[in-house]
Write a protein that holds these residues in place. Structure first.
Motif, short mmCIF file in Angstrom:
data_model
loop_
_atom_site.label_atom_id
_atom_site.label_comp_id
_atom_site.label_asym_id
_atom_site.label_seq_id
_atom_site.Cartn_x
_atom_site.Cartn_y
_atom_site.Cartn_z
N HIS A 64 -7.98 -14.24 -2.08
CA HIS A 64 -7.81 -13.29 -2.92
C HIS A 64 -5.96 -12.66 -3.02
N PRO A 65 -5.20 -12.76 -4.00
CA PRO A 65 -3.97 -11.96 -4.02
C PRO A 65 -3.56 -10.09 -3.79
N ALA A 66 -2.64 -9.86 -3.19
CA ALA A 66 -2.30 -8.55 -3.19
C ALA A 66 -0.62 -7.71 -3.13
N THR A 67 -0.69 -6.57 -3.83
CA THR A 67 0.44 -6.19 -3.52
C THR A 67 0.79 -5.57 -2.42
N THR A 68 2.33 -5.36 -2.41
CA THR A 68 1.89 -5.16 -0.69
C THR A 68 1.48 -3.49 -0.57
N GLY A 69 1.51 -2.69 -1.83
CA GLY A 69 1.34 -1.64 -1.73
C GLY A 69 -0.84 -2.03 -0.83
N GLN A 70 -1.45 -3.02 -1.17
CA GLN A 70 -3.04 -2.96 -0.93
C GLN A 70 -2.72 -3.61 0.49
N LEU A 71 -1.31 -4.65 0.75
CA LEU A 71 -1.45 -4.13 2.48
C LEU A 71 -1.18 -3.70 2.49
N ARG A 72 -0.59 -2.34 2.23
CA ARG A 72 -0.19 -1.65 2.67
C ARG A 72 -1.30 -0.25 3.37
N GLU A 73 -2.59 -0.28 2.72
CA GLU A 73 -3.91 0.17 2.42
C GLU A 73 -4.46 -0.67 3.10
N ASP A 86 -1.04 0.80 9.80
CA ASP A 86 0.10 1.88 10.70
C ASP A 86 1.62 0.54 10.57
N ILE A 87 1.58 -0.32 9.46
CA ILE A 87 3.00 -0.43 9.71
C ILE A 87 3.89 -0.65 8.26
N PRO A 88 5.13 0.34 8.98
CA PRO A 88 5.91 1.24 8.52
C PRO A 88 6.14 0.47 6.88
N PRO A 89 6.04 1.71 5.96
CA PRO A 89 6.62 0.92 4.77
C PRO A 89 7.78 -0.82 4.78
N ALA A 90 9.30 -0.39 5.13
CA ALA A 90 9.75 -0.88 5.44
C ALA A 90 9.72 -1.71 5.84
N THR A 91 9.37 -2.17 7.13
CA THR A 91 8.56 -3.09 7.98
C THR A 91 7.46 -3.84 7.02
N MET A 92 6.89 -3.46 6.70
CA MET A 92 5.29 -4.30 6.02
C MET A 92 6.94 -5.01 4.64
#
Length: 175
Positions: free
Chosen positions: A23-32, A36-42
């Motif tokens: 299933h596709p995902a946005t970076t925001g959904q991956l962050r959810e 624990d992974i900082p946004p810049a790292t993601m």
């Protein structure tokens, strides 16, 4: 096809594992899924996977002045090239297997830490079987398993459906 170093980075490996169900995902959904992974790292690791062709952008839309991209894994690009796999040293294989097992342990720990974890009711299983097979019979078994799993991938979430991860390891025991 991707390189061993690209795929075995712990954050990139977690991103790929989060997208296992197709299933596709946005970076925001991956962050959810991985708070624990900082946004810049993601963003950095999603960009590396995209640049390597392992993730593809399915769509873009503007959200509050930024562009939100939806990604999915290109499984044909998320494998180690057969020539590179053939050139892997025993230590490379050890490193790859350790990353694989580490991911399994993390997934299992996460599952057991949920309040609703019920291994019996949830159909959790872990077992081994010893089979005497020729190389051709092993290839046939793996093709059958791959076909059975592939036929069930991409199903949509719905009533009674639980996201499950199936893992398989095969190896000769007494070479």
């Amino acid at each position: 096809m991707a390189s061993l170093d690209l795929l075995l980075h712990p954050v990139r490996l977690r991103i790929l594992r989060a997208l296992l169900d197709g299933h596709p995902a946005t970076t925001g959904q991956l962050r959810e899924r991985m708070p624990d992974i900082p946004p810049a790292t993601m963003y950095r690791h999603v960009a590396a996977l995209t640049e390597a062709g392992v993730l593809e952008v399915l769509g873009e839309r503007r959200v509050r002045g930024t562009v939100e991209r939806t990604y999915r894994v290109r499984w044909d690009r998320a494998e180690i090239d057969p020539a590179a796999r053939a050139a892997m040293t025993p230590d490379d294989h050890r490193r790859a297997f350790t990353a694989f097992v580490g991911g399994l342990l993390a997934d299992f720990d996460h599952y057991l830490d949920t309040e609703t974890a019920d291994p019996v009711a949830d159909g959790v299983t872990y077992q081994q079987a010893a089979l005497w097979l020729t190389d051709d019979e092993t290839a046939e078994l793996l093709a059958e398993l791959r076909a059975a799993i592939t036929a069930r991938m991409g199903r949509e979430p719905g009533p009674g459906r639980v996201r499950r991860i199936a893992s398989l390891v095969t190896m000769p025991v007494d070479p």
